[in-house]
Design a protein around this motif. Structure first.
Motif, PDB file in Angstrom:
ATOM      1  N   GLU A 130     -16.904  24.663  35.705  1.00 39.55           N
ATOM      2  CA  GLU A 130     -15.629  23.981  35.479  1.00 39.55           C
ATOM      3  C   GLU A 130     -15.579  23.407  34.063  1.00 39.55           C
ATOM      4  OE1 GLU A 130     -11.948  21.979  35.687  1.00 39.55           O
ATOM      5  OE2 GLU A 130     -12.753  23.734  36.702  1.00 39.55           O
ATOM      6  N   ARG A 131     -16.659  22.757  33.631  1.00 37.97           N
ATOM      7  CA  ARG A 131     -16.714  22.187  32.279  1.00 37.97           C
ATOM      8  C   ARG A 131     -16.587  23.296  31.235  1.00 37.97           C
ATOM      9  NH1 ARG A 131     -18.856  17.776  30.609  1.00 37.97           N
ATOM     10  NH2 ARG A 131     -20.438  18.766  29.330  1.00 37.97           N
ATOM     11  N   ASN A 132     -17.267  24.410  31.440  1.00 37.97           N
ATOM     12  CA  ASN A 132     -17.209  25.533  30.520  1.00 37.97           C
ATOM     13  C   ASN A 132     -15.789  26.095  30.452  1.00 37.97           C
ATOM     14  OD1 ASN A 132     -18.938  27.285  28.806  1.00 37.97           O
ATOM     15  ND2 ASN A 132     -18.141  28.875  30.163  1.00 37.97           N
ATOM     16  N   ARG A 133     -15.154  26.240  31.600  1.00 36.20           N
ATOM     17  CA  ARG A 133     -13.780  26.744  31.637  1.00 36.20           C
ATOM     18  C   ARG A 133     -12.851  25.825  30.850  1.00 36.20           C
ATOM     19  NH1 ARG A 133      -9.350  25.475  33.455  1.00 36.20           N
ATOM     20  NH2 ARG A 133     -10.073  23.802  34.799  1.00 36.20           N
ATOM     21  N   ARG A 134     -12.967  24.513  31.082  1.00 36.37           N
ATOM     22  CA  ARG A 134     -12.114  23.553  30.389  1.00 36.37           C
ATOM     23  C   ARG A 134     -12.368  23.557  28.886  1.00 36.37           C
ATOM     24  NH1 ARG A 134     -12.289  17.844  32.529  1.00 36.37           N
ATOM     25  NH2 ARG A 134     -10.691  17.617  30.944  1.00 36.37           N
ATOM     26  N   LEU A 135     -13.615  23.725  28.487  1.00 38.73           N
ATOM     27  CA  LEU A 135     -13.950  23.734  27.067  1.00 38.73           C
ATOM     28  C   LEU A 135     -13.342  24.940  26.357  1.00 38.73           C
ATOM     29  CD1 LEU A 135     -15.636  22.384  24.785  1.00 38.73           C
ATOM     30  CD2 LEU A 135     -17.514  23.894  25.456  1.00 38.73           C
ATOM     31  N   LEU A 136     -13.346  26.079  27.036  1.00 38.60           N
ATOM     32  CA  LEU A 136     -12.974  27.327  26.376  1.00 38.60           C
ATOM     33  C   LEU A 136     -11.566  27.811  26.678  1.00 38.60           C
ATOM     34  CD1 LEU A 136     -16.342  29.185  26.938  1.00 38.60           C
ATOM     35  CD2 LEU A 136     -15.552  28.020  24.869  1.00 38.60           C
ATOM     36  N   GLU A 137     -10.829  27.137  27.555  1.00 37.65           N
ATOM     37  CA  GLU A 137      -9.538  27.661  27.990  1.00 37.65           C
ATOM     38  C   GLU A 137      -8.506  27.769  26.866  1.00 37.65           C
ATOM     39  OE1 GLU A 137      -8.200  25.149  31.161  1.00 37.65           O
ATOM     40  OE2 GLU A 137      -7.974  23.397  29.879  1.00 37.65           O
ATOM     41  N   HIS A 138      -8.717  27.087  25.762  1.00 36.28           N
ATOM     42  CA  HIS A 138      -7.756  27.131  24.659  1.00 36.28           C
ATOM     43  C   HIS A 138      -8.091  28.197  23.619  1.00 36.28           C
ATOM     44  CE1 HIS A 138      -5.851  23.615  26.327  1.00 36.28           C
ATOM     45  NE2 HIS A 138      -7.037  23.051  26.407  1.00 36.28           N
ATOM     46  N   LEU A 139      -9.172  28.942  23.840  1.00 32.11           N
ATOM     47  CA  LEU A 139      -9.547  30.017  22.924  1.00 32.11           C
ATOM     48  C   LEU A 139      -9.068  31.354  23.468  1.00 32.11           C
ATOM     49  CD1 LEU A 139     -13.278  29.152  22.078  1.00 32.11           C
ATOM     50  CD2 LEU A 139     -11.237  28.551  20.779  1.00 32.11           C
ATOM     51  N   SER A 140      -8.593  32.213  22.578  1.00 33.79           N
ATOM     52  CA  SER A 140      -8.269  33.582  22.994  1.00 33.79           C
ATOM     53  C   SER A 140      -9.586  34.320  23.259  1.00 33.79           C
ATOM     54  CB  SER A 140      -7.489  34.301  21.894  1.00 33.79           C
ATOM     55  OG  SER A 140      -8.342  34.552  20.780  1.00 33.79           O
ATOM     56  N   GLU A 141      -9.498  35.477  23.878  1.00 34.69           N
ATOM     57  CA  GLU A 141     -10.696  36.278  24.125  1.00 34.69           C
ATOM     58  C   GLU A 141     -11.366  36.657  22.803  1.00 34.69           C
ATOM     59  OE1 GLU A 141     -13.775  38.097  26.105  1.00 34.69           O
ATOM     60  OE2 GLU A 141     -12.254  36.754  26.930  1.00 34.69           O
ATOM     61  N   ALA A 142     -10.582  37.004  21.817  1.00 36.37           N
ATOM     62  CA  ALA A 142     -11.143  37.369  20.509  1.00 36.37           C
ATOM     63  C   ALA A 142     -11.837  36.176  19.863  1.00 36.37           C
ATOM     64  CB  ALA A 142     -10.044  37.905  19.587  1.00 36.37           C
ATOM     65  N   GLU A 143     -11.212  35.003  19.928  1.00 38.44           N
ATOM     66  CA  GLU A 143     -11.834  33.793  19.375  1.00 38.44           C
ATOM     67  C   GLU A 143     -13.130  33.477  20.115  1.00 38.44           C
ATOM     68  OE1 GLU A 143      -8.027  31.130  17.883  1.00 38.44           O
ATOM     69  OE2 GLU A 143      -8.458  31.252  20.031  1.00 38.44           O
ATOM     70  N   PHE A 144     -13.116  33.639  21.421  1.00 39.69           N
ATOM     71  CA  PHE A 144     -14.303  33.384  22.239  1.00 39.69           C
ATOM     72  C   PHE A 144     -15.445  34.322  21.838  1.00 39.69           C
ATOM     73  CE2 PHE A 144     -16.632  34.505  26.218  1.00 39.69           C
ATOM     74  CZ  PHE A 144     -17.339  33.330  26.345  1.00 39.69           C
ATOM     75  N   GLN A 145     -15.163  35.616  21.716  1.00 39.11           N
ATOM     76  CA  GLN A 145     -16.196  36.585  21.348  1.00 39.11           C
ATOM     77  C   GLN A 145     -16.729  36.315  19.941  1.00 39.11           C
ATOM     78  OE1 GLN A 145     -17.695  38.596  23.435  1.00 39.11           O
ATOM     79  NE2 GLN A 145     -16.300  37.923  25.053  1.00 39.11           N
TER      80      GLN A 145
END
Length: 169
Positions: A130-145
Motif C-alpha cells: 500500500e505504501r509503495n502504491r501511494r508513493l508511486l501512483e503519481h508517476l507514469s510507467e515510463a517515469e517509474f521505469q
C-alpha cells in the motif's frame, strides 16, 4: 547550474560556485527521503502489528522462507547477533517465532515464524504494498521505469564507493 542540479559543484560555464549546503546534495536528499519512508513504515507497522523497527525487520526477513540461522538473519537485517537478541527474545515471548536446532548442525539455532508470525508478516507485506502504491501512483510507467534504472545505477555506484572506503582503512 547550482550544486543542487550540478554533478560536481561547478556551473555549466565551468566556473566554481560556492559550496552548497550538504542538505542540497543528492545523497542528502535521498537520505531524507529514505528516513521519511522509514519513519512512516515504523509508525504503520507498530500500529498494524505492535512490532518495533528491529522486530518488523526480522519478521519481514524471515518471511515465508525456510528457517534461518541467527547469523544469517542478523546479516539479512544488517545487525550483529547481539543487537537482534533482545528483539528475538521479544518475538519468542509473543509466540511470533520458534527456535529449533539445525538438523545438519545441532550447535546452530534456526528461527522460523509461527502462524501468528506469518500473520504479522502478511500485514507488513500488505502495508508495504500500500505504501509503495501511494508513493508511486503519481508517476507514469515510463517515469517509474526510468526511476528504477537510475536507482539501480546509483545503488551500484554507491556499493562501489563503499568498497573503496573499506579498502582505504
Amino acid at each position: 547550474m547550482s550544486q543542487t542540479g550540478s554533478r560536481g559543484g561547478s556551473s555549466e560555464t565551468g566556473e566554481s560556485e560556492s559550496a552548497a549546503p550538504i542538505t542540497a546534495m543528492l545523497s542528502s536528499r535521498l537520505m531524507v527521503l529514505a528516513n521519511l519512508l522509514k519513519r512512516g513504515a515504523i509508525l504503520r507497522y507498530k500500529r498494524l502489528t505492535g512490532l518495533n523497527s528491529v522486530e518488523f525487520g526480522l519478521v519481514a526477513s524471515l518471511g515465508r522462507r525456510p528457517p534461518m540461522s541467527v547469523a544469517r538473519l542478523a546479516e539479512a537485517v544488517g545487525q550483529d547477533k547481539g543487537q537482534i537478541s533482545r528483539a528475538l527474545a521479544n518475538l519468542l515471548s509473543r509466540k511470533l517465532i520458534v527456535k529449533s536446532a539445525n538438523p545438519k548442525d545441532s550447535r546452530e539455532v534456526l528461527i522460523s515464524l509461527t502462524a501468528a508470525g506469518l500473520a504479522a508478516h502478511d500485514a507488513i507485506v500488505d502495508g508495504a504494498q500500500e505504501r509503495n502504491r501511494r508513493l508511486l501512483e503519481h508517476l507514469s510507467e515510463a517515469e517509474f521505469q526510468t526511476l528504477l534504472r537510475q536507482v539501480d545505477q546509483l545503488t551500484a555506484i554507491a556499493a562501489d564507493m563503499l568498497e573503496t572506503e573499506k579498502n582505504l582503512r
